[in-house]
Write an enzyme that holds these catalytic residues in place. Sequence first.
Site, PDB file in Angstrom:
ATOM      1  CE1 TYR A 143      12.035 -21.013  47.747  1.00 32.87           C
ATOM      2  CE2 TYR A 143       9.779 -21.772  47.882  1.00 32.87           C
ATOM      3  CZ  TYR A 143      10.729 -20.798  48.106  1.00 32.87           C
ATOM      4  OH  TYR A 143      10.360 -19.613  48.694  1.00 32.87           O
ATOM      5  CE  LYS A 193      15.955  -7.952  39.582  1.00 27.05           C
ATOM      6  NZ  LYS A 193      15.502  -6.545  39.760  1.00 27.05           N
ATOM      7  CG  ASP A 225      12.871  -5.031  41.307  1.00 31.97           C
ATOM      8  OD1 ASP A 225      12.285  -5.537  40.346  1.00 31.97           O
ATOM      9  OD2 ASP A 225      13.942  -4.386  41.192  1.00 31.97           O
ATOM     10  CG  ASP A 249       7.086 -18.796  49.621  1.00 32.70           C
ATOM     11  OD1 ASP A 249       6.071 -18.522  50.287  1.00 32.70           O
ATOM     12  OD2 ASP A 249       8.020 -19.488  50.065  1.00 32.70           O
ATOM     13  CG  ASP A 253       3.464 -15.260  52.569  1.00 33.73           C
ATOM     14  OD1 ASP A 253       2.536 -15.958  52.131  1.00 33.73           O
ATOM     15  OD2 ASP A 253       4.354 -15.695  53.324  1.00 33.73           O
TER      16      ASP A 253
END
Length: 365
Positions: A143, A193, A225, A249, A253
Amino acid sequence: MNKTYKICVLPGDGIGPEIMGEAIKVLNVISEQTGVSFSYDFGRIGGCAIDEDGTPLPEETLRLAKEADAVLLGAVGGPKWDQNPGNLRPEAGLLGIRKALGLYANLRPATMHPSLVEASSLKPEVVAGVDLIVVRELTGGIYFGEKKRYTSEDGQEVAEDLLIYQEKEIERIIRTSFEVARKRSKNLVSVDKANVLESSRLWRKVAERVAADYPDVTLSHQLVDSCAMQLVRAPKQFDVIVTENMFGDILSDEAAMLTGSIGMLASASLGEGSIGLYEPVHGSAPDIAGRGVANPLATILSVAMMLRHSLGMDEAAEAVEKAVWAVLDAGYRTGDLTEDRSQALGTVEMGQKVIEQLQKQVVGQ
């Protein structure tokens, strides 16, 4: 002499002003019951700031935030600004204030309250008893990395986003997550990851090194994942999850929806300084803005986090949380929490129910 706390209030866009109104009413009741005063300095951030000030994060807003004891934020964004360049999008204001205040740790709890089990889209036996927290690194990663758009030699448009982390950025968020885990069930899952990304390999290396300082906490690693899958399959296995900015992020959620509605989830953004920023996890919901139907509970629970983490008012924070749970136990729901919309309460009505429960309690500081 009574204590006065200065709160920087940033209602933002969409449903932000509506839900913020209820949060301030709750704070005013806390003030009446404790004798602690709250002064409010209102500022603009996001789309409304773009429209009024030509920037998503005006200097005046930053000044108010830096002079406050805490920042309470509603929501930013909306389709009105979707075509703006990156520096003139509402989200740039949110990223900017986090960076400017040094708020590198985002705490997002997801707790399934017993009376809301049926509101989840998952089976009750899967979600009953879920009580986890996602610790998200907030000021690094993709970001905040360098961004480029250009045309290649063969005429193709190309976009680049740089994902970069320094060792010290990883270490401080990992240490924060260990401290959180130490106060809970001492079980920490670090999500990365590492099978693909070099940044994740560094993340895992640092996590392992820091773990040596916390022998009482069990550290395990999980690929992002796999974590996303396990959150849906068996969410009760998780207690504290720590991860980098973009993964956090997304996963937070997903975790929020386990509890029935993203309209229930609060968050705290903390850093090395004393100023914290508190906001609901949900967005600006422009499709329902102005209709008076938004769920204010996530913002009210964000107030509880602010009272606890920034103002040291633990009893008041607990009282707010108890009031919210009592309202839900009594069967009151906003539209996002029930299929029978005809019985749903509006934003102000739900806020008033919380206030009524709060007023029944004897609240200390």
